[in-house]
Design an enzyme around this catalytic site. Structure first.
Site, mmCIF file in Angstrom:
data_model
loop_
_atom_site.group_PDB
_atom_site.id
_atom_site.type_symbol
_atom_site.label_atom_id
_atom_site.label_comp_id
_atom_site.label_asym_id
_atom_site.label_seq_id
_atom_site.Cartn_x
_atom_site.Cartn_y
_atom_site.Cartn_z
ATOM 1 N N GLY A 37 0.828 -1.208 0.000
ATOM 2 C CA GLY A 37 0.000 0.000 0.000
ATOM 3 C C GLY A 37 0.858 1.251 0.000
ATOM 4 O O GLY A 37 0.678 2.145 -0.839
ATOM 5 N N ASP A 58 4.863 -9.782 7.469
ATOM 6 C CA ASP A 58 4.200 -10.903 6.786
ATOM 7 C C ASP A 58 5.055 -11.614 5.730
ATOM 8 O O ASP A 58 4.700 -12.690 5.268
ATOM 9 C CB ASP A 58 2.930 -10.409 6.075
ATOM 10 C CG ASP A 58 1.870 -9.964 7.060
ATOM 11 O OD1 ASP A 58 2.047 -10.236 8.257
ATOM 12 O OD2 ASP A 58 0.883 -9.352 6.632
ATOM 13 N N ARG A 105 -2.307 -31.882 25.683
ATOM 14 C CA ARG A 105 -3.320 -30.951 25.228
ATOM 15 C C ARG A 105 -3.129 -30.578 23.775
ATOM 16 O O ARG A 105 -2.050 -30.745 23.221
ATOM 17 C CB ARG A 105 -3.198 -29.664 26.039
ATOM 18 C CG ARG A 105 -4.379 -29.484 26.935
ATOM 19 C CD ARG A 105 -4.304 -28.185 27.682
ATOM 20 N NE ARG A 105 -4.861 -28.396 29.005
ATOM 21 C CZ ARG A 105 -4.553 -27.671 30.062
ATOM 22 N NH1 ARG A 105 -3.684 -26.705 29.968
ATOM 23 N NH2 ARG A 105 -5.128 -27.915 31.217
ATOM 24 N N GLU A 120 -3.960 -15.996 9.932
ATOM 25 C CA GLU A 120 -5.207 -15.214 10.083
ATOM 26 C C GLU A 120 -6.135 -15.421 8.895
ATOM 27 O O GLU A 120 -7.346 -15.447 9.044
ATOM 28 C CB GLU A 120 -4.881 -13.719 10.041
ATOM 29 C CG GLU A 120 -4.413 -13.094 11.279
ATOM 30 C CD GLU A 120 -3.991 -11.659 10.949
ATOM 31 O OE1 GLU A 120 -4.371 -10.787 11.696
ATOM 32 O OE2 GLU A 120 -3.300 -11.428 9.936
ATOM 33 N N HIS A 127 -0.188 -8.865 18.378
ATOM 34 C CA HIS A 127 0.890 -7.880 18.267
ATOM 35 C C HIS A 127 2.210 -8.307 18.886
ATOM 36 O O HIS A 127 3.232 -7.647 18.668
ATOM 37 C CB HIS A 127 0.433 -6.531 18.807
ATOM 38 C CG HIS A 127 -0.438 -5.835 17.820
ATOM 39 N ND1 HIS A 127 -1.763 -6.153 17.662
ATOM 40 C CD2 HIS A 127 -0.153 -4.906 16.893
ATOM 41 C CE1 HIS A 127 -2.260 -5.423 16.693
ATOM 42 N NE2 HIS A 127 -1.316 -4.664 16.206
ATOM 43 N N GLN A 172 3.869 -10.475 17.828
ATOM 44 C CA GLN A 172 4.735 -10.771 16.690
ATOM 45 C C GLN A 172 5.486 -9.553 16.171
ATOM 46 O O GLN A 172 6.518 -9.666 15.532
ATOM 47 C CB GLN A 172 3.907 -11.378 15.551
ATOM 48 C CG GLN A 172 3.331 -12.716 15.931
ATOM 49 C CD GLN A 172 2.174 -13.116 15.039
ATOM 50 O OE1 GLN A 172 2.366 -13.716 13.998
ATOM 51 N NE2 GLN A 172 0.959 -12.768 15.431
ATOM 52 N N MET A 218 33.416 -15.967 18.802
ATOM 53 C CA MET A 218 33.994 -17.175 18.208
ATOM 54 C C MET A 218 34.166 -17.007 16.692
ATOM 55 O O MET A 218 33.880 -15.952 16.143
ATOM 56 C CB MET A 218 33.094 -18.355 18.495
ATOM 57 C CG MET A 218 33.218 -18.860 19.916
ATOM 58 S SD MET A 218 32.172 -20.321 20.126
ATOM 59 C CE MET A 218 32.808 -20.934 21.672
ATOM 60 N N GLN A 233 27.626 -18.703 22.847
ATOM 61 C CA GLN A 233 27.334 -18.511 21.421
ATOM 62 C C GLN A 233 26.841 -19.785 20.746
ATOM 63 O O GLN A 233 26.126 -19.740 19.759
ATOM 64 C CB GLN A 233 28.598 -18.021 20.688
ATOM 65 C CG GLN A 233 29.018 -16.644 21.119
ATOM 66 C CD GLN A 233 30.450 -16.335 20.732
ATOM 67 O OE1 GLN A 233 30.717 -15.924 19.624
ATOM 68 N NE2 GLN A 233 31.376 -16.555 21.645
HETATM 69 P P1 ADP Z 1 1.073 -1.218 3.821
HETATM 70 O O1 ADP Z 1 2.032 -0.226 3.262
HETATM 71 O O2 ADP Z 1 1.651 -1.941 4.985
HETATM 72 O O3 ADP Z 1 0.500 -2.094 2.746
HETATM 73 P P2 ADP Z 1 -1.422 0.325 3.888
HETATM 74 O O4 ADP Z 1 -2.000 -0.383 2.731
HETATM 75 O O5 ADP Z 1 -2.295 0.607 5.048
HETATM 76 O O6 ADP Z 1 -0.144 -0.414 4.500
HETATM 77 O O7 ADP Z 1 -0.834 1.702 3.368
HETATM 78 C C1 ADP Z 1 -0.224 2.630 4.241
HETATM 79 C C2 ADP Z 1 -0.502 4.043 3.779
HETATM 80 O O8 ADP Z 1 -0.030 4.243 2.443
HETATM 81 C C3 ADP Z 1 -1.991 4.397 3.693
HETATM 82 O O9 ADP Z 1 -2.523 4.804 4.933
HETATM 83 C C4 ADP Z 1 -1.990 5.539 2.711
HETATM 84 O O10 ADP Z 1 -1.634 6.753 3.329
HETATM 85 C C5 ADP Z 1 -0.878 5.138 1.752
HETATM 86 N N1 ADP Z 1 -1.489 4.485 0.590
HETATM 87 C C6 ADP Z 1 -1.805 3.178 0.441
HETATM 88 N N2 ADP Z 1 -2.364 2.932 -0.765
HETATM 89 C C7 ADP Z 1 -2.420 4.129 -1.381
HETATM 90 C C8 ADP Z 1 -2.893 4.565 -2.666
HETATM 91 N N3 ADP Z 1 -3.431 3.722 -3.529
HETATM 92 N N4 ADP Z 1 -2.772 5.873 -2.955
HETATM 93 C C9 ADP Z 1 -2.224 6.740 -2.087
HETATM 94 N N5 ADP Z 1 -1.780 6.382 -0.883
HETATM 95 C C10 ADP Z 1 -1.863 5.111 -0.519
#
Ligand code: ADP
Length: 746
Positions: A111, A157, A192, A256, A290, A292, A567, A657
């Site tokens: 994203g 992930d 268990r 998940e 969390h 993780q 070592m 170590q």
């Molecule tokens: P990740 O980077 O972990 O996949 P997200 O998908 O939540 O996490 O994206 C993080 C941030 O990146 C979002 O809150 C937003 O600000 C920005 N972002 C994600 N996708 C877009 C997009 N298509 N256009 C503009 N900004 C984006």
């Protein structure tokens, strides 16, 4: 009039936080400064970009000091809805231009990287709008006509294309493995069943590898749901069979995003309810959540973040408006760059395949080692092996160790024995190395003899540290004949390699040695030819990192220099990588040697640093770096020359170590390599071959080298490979450790 300064770099962390982001940040900041470029951190991800002001701050060498061991990201991360809008991005562009930033390194998930790319594409239009609105000058727009971006993937992930490992995945796997180990012991005590839910909405990496490392009894991942609609029944049957075979606990690891073949979500409580009814015993659910993301980054993530951060600066400085933006990642051990948006698209295509229930495609897209690991896992978690085929020739394959114990050895034996049995063969365990073999300490292993071994440190079969000669060689030949051994897997270090080579060379005199022997590199020193990594080294590196973190903490209020001895004998891998992971300012290794002139320079640097207010010095010395300039010698030298500026302490880490539970990485590699080795032996014998070989990881490949190549590839005198890939990392360690004199003067 002078041109405004160009090429300032901005860096931000975005999306979910991940351990190792700080290491990347530190490397980006320090490499930029070292290159003479000003660098700004944008706090709180894209929120900081949109809000600007104090959230965009110039970074100094010191602002990223002492952060390697911290989880999360010190510059914060956030999700920003505003940045998803055109207006938000226009404000972001204005804020960047206020600081003359036109190069951006984004550390985040798909994203965040998609967002960065949209921003880059829109940049010229955004600038036009800003000029038209009078928010920036034409001159400012003309000076920064394009935005150049480079991406790093921070995500626990491990769900992105373009890198084998994302920053944070290894640490998350540490947390999962620790949890599964802990749960196993309580589950076994009470007979268990536990259902452990781990992160991964679209990607089963953590569940699969966590299950493999923890010795789970069942794993559910989104990419490959159970292939029957009646999966609950199958699961119950398998768990019951496992108990009948002698297992005291049952552990189900699920992602998940686990779902059935029709895309129906599988909840952990559903699994628990089904099992509780069928098994008539308590079933507990543990959702790791969390946890993780928490905790200190593993040595691997620190070094991954560091190497990627360093490469990202090189990349973003070399980028041009015409070039495609790149994603910096890791393939095997190598840093690579791939077109950013292709990586994002490929990543999304796995999700699409899962959503379309095209699981074959999803697995295909995940890549061969993911698929191979899932296949191996499905064999290892069986309650009993497949029965041998009626006509099958059952080979007698021996598994043994040689050299010092290395964490992960037991995981290798477990995989070897189970894979061999499942292929229909007789598996023999040799106790106490070649010495034990000479004495005939050979026993038949069964499916349950290796139960629970994946998690155990040390070496259950025992090992020995002498290269056999004379009478022992004769005895070994006799025992091979006596037990009708068709092939041997030696999991061990340099001594094992030397012995296998000697036995191979003695074939003319001893017909018994006309069998294939395959070597699996297992040594914390990582000093074996033909493999860039050996089993045990990752655990040792984590042990070193943990210890040094504590040592550093012990001296917070003092002005002190530590000389830490690690070592490795004459191989400097642990020292260099340990130094990189803990932020040591100096690493002494045998490969480079140590001389008086260097020591003089180091003393001067220390004196200068402490005179300017430095509070802690960390020097890491590989145990056999130099015979004369020993650790006590160095301590005495620094103490004397440091006068009142600082005091000096030594810490010889010693056997801690080698100990402890193997790291997930070591367990996983041990399992992968042992599986390949057994298949190699079977293939050799079945095709009438008798080739002996050593297996190794080279780049992304797993390769076998004929044992004849041992003297050509190994520096026998110094007991290390002639070529060591990690020597290329030394300049990075040097650059990040302390600012060069030119930068201090600035
Ligand atoms: P990740 O980077 O972990 O996949 P997200 O998908 O939540 O996490 O994206 C993080 C941030 O990146 C979002 O809150 C937003 O600000 C920005 N972002 C994600 N996708 C877009 C997009 N298509 N256009 C503009 N900004 C984006």
């Amino acid at each position: 009039m002078a041109n405004p300064p160009i090429g300032r770099i901005g860096v931000l962390t975005s999306g979910g936080d991940a351990q190792g982001m700080n290491a990347a940040l530190r490397a980006i900041v320090r490499t930029s400064i070292e290159r003479g470029i000003e660098v700004y951190a944008i706090y709180e991800g894209y929120c900081g970009l949109v809000d600007g002001g104090d959230l965009i701050r110039k970074m100094t060498w010191e602002s990223v000091g002492g952060i390697l061991h911290l989880g999360g990201t010190i510059i914060g991360t956030a999700r920003s809805d505003e940045f998803r809008t055109h207006e938000g991005r226009r404000t972001a562009a204005r804020n960047l231009l206020q600081h003359d930033i036109d190069r951006l390194i984004v550390i985040g998930g798909d994203g965040s990287l998609t967002g960065a790319n949209i921003f880059r594409l829109e940049w010229p239009d955004l600038l036009k709008e800003l000029v038209a609105a009078g928010e920036i000058t034409k001159k400012s727009a003309a000076a920064h006509p394009s935005l150049l971006i480079t991406g790093l993937v921070g995500s626990i992930d491990n769900d992105m294309f373009g890198t084998d490992m994302t920053i944070g995945a290894d640490s998350a796997l540490h947390r999962i493995t620790e949890a599964v180990d802990a749960i196993s012991s309580t589950a076994a005590s009470h007979q268990r069943t536990f259902v452990v839910k781990v992160m991964g909405r679209h990607c089963g990496y953590l569940a699969l590898m966590g299950g493999l490392a923890g010795g789970a009894d069942w794993v559910l991942i989104p990419e490959s749901p159970p292939d029957t609609d009646d999966w609950e029944k199958l699961l119950i049957e398998r768990l019951k069979a496992g108990r009948k075979a002698g297992r005291r606990d049952s552990i189900i690891v699920m992602a998940e995003g686990a779902q059935d073949r029709h895309g129906k979500y599988i909840g952990s409580t559903h699994v628990a309810d089904v099992l509780e009814k069928a098994l008539g015993e308590e079933v507990r659910v543990t959702v790791l959540g969390h946890v993780q993301r928490g905790g200190t980054p593993s040595a691997f993530d620190r070094n991954l973040g560091t190497r990627l951060g360093y490469a990202a600066v090189e990349e973003v400085l070399a980028a041009t408006p015409q070039s495609e933006p790149m994603l910096i990642g890791l393939r095997g051990n190598r840093i690579t760059s791939s077109p950013l948006m292709e990586c994002v698209e490929q990543t999304l295509s796995v999700t699409s395949a899962v959503n379309a229930h095209d699981y074959e495609k999803a697995m295909q897209l995940r890549g061969s080692s993911f698929k191979e690991s899932f296949t191996t896992l499905k064999t290892l978690l069986r309650s009993l092996p497949h029965a041998p085929a009626p006509e099958q020739r059952r080979l007698r394959l021996a598994v043994m160790h040689a050299g010092s114990p290395a964490p992960g050895m037991n995981a290798a034996v477990r995989a070897a024995v189970r894979i061999g049995l499942d292929r229909g063969h007789v598996m023999l365990g040799v106790r106490n190395g070649f010495d034990g073999l000479a004495r005939g300490e050979v026993e038949e292993m069964n499916w349950m003899s290796v139960n629970g071994w994946a998690a155990r440190g040390g070496s259950e079969l025992g090992t020995d540290r002498v290269v056999p000669t004379g009478k022992n060689i004769y005895q070994i030949a006799r025992q091979i004949e006596e037990h009708a051994i068709d092939g041997i897997l030696v999991i061990g270090g340099f001594i094992g390699y030397e012995t296998a080579y000697n036995l191979y060379s003695a074939r003319a005199n001893y017909p018994a040695f006309n069998i294939p022997i395959v070597l699996l590199p297992a040594s914390i020193n990582n000093n074996l030819p033909g493999s860039e990594l050996s089993i045990g080294a990752d655990t040792a590196l984590n042990n070193i990192t943990d210890a040094v973190d504590k040592i550093k903490e012990s001296a917070v209020a003092l002005r002190r220099v530590f000389v830490v001895e690690v070592m490795g004998r004459r191989c400097g891998y642990l020292a260099l990588m340990g130094g990189l992971a803990t932020g040591a300012e100096r690493v002494y290794i045998h490969e480079e040697g140590v001389n008086l002139h260097d020591l003089q320079v180091d003393v001067d640097n220390l004196n200068q640093g402490f005179a300017l207010g430095k509070r802690l010095g960390l020097m890491i010395r590989s145990e056999d770096a130099n015979e004369v300039y020993t650790t006590p010698f160095m301590v005495a030298l620094f103490e004397e020359e440091g006068a009142d500026l600082f005091d000096v302490r030594q810490a010889i880490l010693g056997h801690l170590q080698q100990g402890g539970n193997p790291s997930p990485f070591d367990r996983i590699q041990a399992t992968r390599l042992a599986t390949r080795c057994i298949d190699y032996l079977i293939e050799q014998v079945e095709t009438g071959g008798n080739l002996s070989a050593f297996i190794g990881i080279i780049g992304k490949e797993i390769k076998f080298h004929p044992v004849e190549d041992f003297p050509r590839m190994a520096d026998i005198e110094n007991q290390r490979p002639k070529q060591q890939w990690w020597m290329n990392i030394r300049p990075i360690a040097r650059i990040l450790a302390q600012p060069s004199p030119a930068r201090i003067e600035e």
